[in-house]
Design a protein around this motif. Structure first.
Motif, PDB file in Angstrom:
ATOM      1  N   HIS A  42    -111.244 -26.640 -96.437  1.00 23.01           N
ATOM      2  CA  HIS A  42    -112.178 -25.571 -96.816  1.00 23.01           C
ATOM      3  C   HIS A  42    -112.227 -24.512 -95.708  1.00 23.01           C
ATOM      4  O   HIS A  42    -112.170 -23.305 -95.976  1.00 23.01           O
ATOM      5  N   GLU A  46    -111.021 -20.385 -95.776  1.00 21.16           N
ATOM      6  CA  GLU A  46    -111.924 -19.297 -95.362  1.00 21.16           C
ATOM      7  C   GLU A  46    -111.299 -18.521 -94.202  1.00 21.16           C
ATOM      8  O   GLU A  46    -111.255 -17.295 -94.217  1.00 21.16           O
ATOM      9  N   TYR A  51    -112.165 -14.919 -95.021  1.00 18.35           N
ATOM     10  CA  TYR A  51    -112.735 -14.135 -93.922  1.00 18.35           C
ATOM     11  C   TYR A  51    -111.949 -12.837 -93.668  1.00 18.35           C
ATOM     12  O   TYR A  51    -112.560 -11.774 -93.537  1.00 18.35           O
ATOM     13  N   HIS A  69    -117.099 -22.198 -87.200  1.00 21.32           N
ATOM     14  CA  HIS A  69    -116.029 -23.112 -87.605  1.00 21.32           C
ATOM     15  C   HIS A  69    -115.469 -23.859 -86.391  1.00 21.32           C
ATOM     16  O   HIS A  69    -115.141 -25.029 -86.471  1.00 21.32           O
ATOM     17  N   HIS A 103    -124.497 -23.248 -91.270  1.00 19.32           N
ATOM     18  CA  HIS A 103    -123.372 -22.340 -91.519  1.00 19.32           C
ATOM     19  C   HIS A 103    -123.276 -21.958 -93.008  1.00 19.32           C
ATOM     20  O   HIS A 103    -123.100 -20.791 -93.352  1.00 19.32           O
ATOM     21  N   GLU A 107    -123.476 -18.307 -94.945  1.00 22.55           N
ATOM     22  CA  GLU A 107    -122.420 -17.818 -95.841  1.00 22.55           C
ATOM     23  C   GLU A 107    -123.003 -17.489 -97.216  1.00 22.55           C
ATOM     24  O   GLU A 107    -122.780 -16.402 -97.750  1.00 22.55           O
TER      25      GLU A 107
HETATM   26 FE   LIG Z   1    -117.337 -21.403 -93.396  1.00 29.68          FE
END
Ligand SMILES: [Fe+2]
Ligand SMILES: [Fe+2]
Length: 164
Positions: A42, A46, A51, A69, A103, A107
């Protein structure tokens, strides 16, 4: 499916795995492997696809995402090296879970709504690309996934070691 919908589904899957790990009902080793694979892959999709696609829209949130992360990968690696029977196992599960919960909240609340607005029609194509990379990354295994920092963005502008 929209890009953020796929990511939210994966957040929910990871959250369900954490619940199972906290219960510790004898399937901890299998759940731990599942967590390592799902969470690491995952983060890869991202870092490498989502991102970069939203960087221009919300640079501060995306840069914060990369940093979080990095912290999550560190905590995940420590957890993956710990046997479920170890006395520190539950503490490590809880610590990683709290990092991830914080986190995910940022998001879902801040980044995703702005990202969807900016992505518009491109969201579904990005989602398809992320799905493919997710499956490929899971196949390649946890070790490969957790070692991928996707730090190209942050390392380009920040020195590897702080200058004094
Ligand atoms: Fe993330
Ligand atoms: Fe996420």
């Amino acid at each position: 499916m929209k890009a953020t919908e796929l990511l939210k589904r994966q957040h929910d899957e990871v959250s369900a795995i954490f619940k199972g790990l906290e219960k510790g009902n004898g399937h901890s080793k299998a759940l731990l492997d599942k967590l390592g694979n799902s969470l690491a892959a995952h983060m890869v999709i991202e870092q490498e696809l989502f991102y970069p696609a939203v960087l221009a829209v919300k640079e501060n949130l995306v840069l914060e995402g990369y940093e979080e992360h990095a912290v999550a990968r560190f905590a995940l690696k420590r957890l993956m090296q710990t046997d479920p029977s170890d006395r520190t196992f539950k503490a490590k599960v809880k610590t990683l879970k709290e990092i991830i919960e914080h986190h995910v909240e940022e998001e879902e609340e801040d980044m995703f709504p702005r990202a969807e607005k900016a992505l518009g029609d491109r969201s579904e194509a990005l989602c398809a690309e992320m799905k493919t990379l997710f499956e490929k990354t899971v196949k390649e295994g946890y070790e490969n996934a957790v070692g991928r920092g996707g730090a190209a963005v942050t390392s380009a502008s920040a020195p590897a070691t702080p200058s004094t």
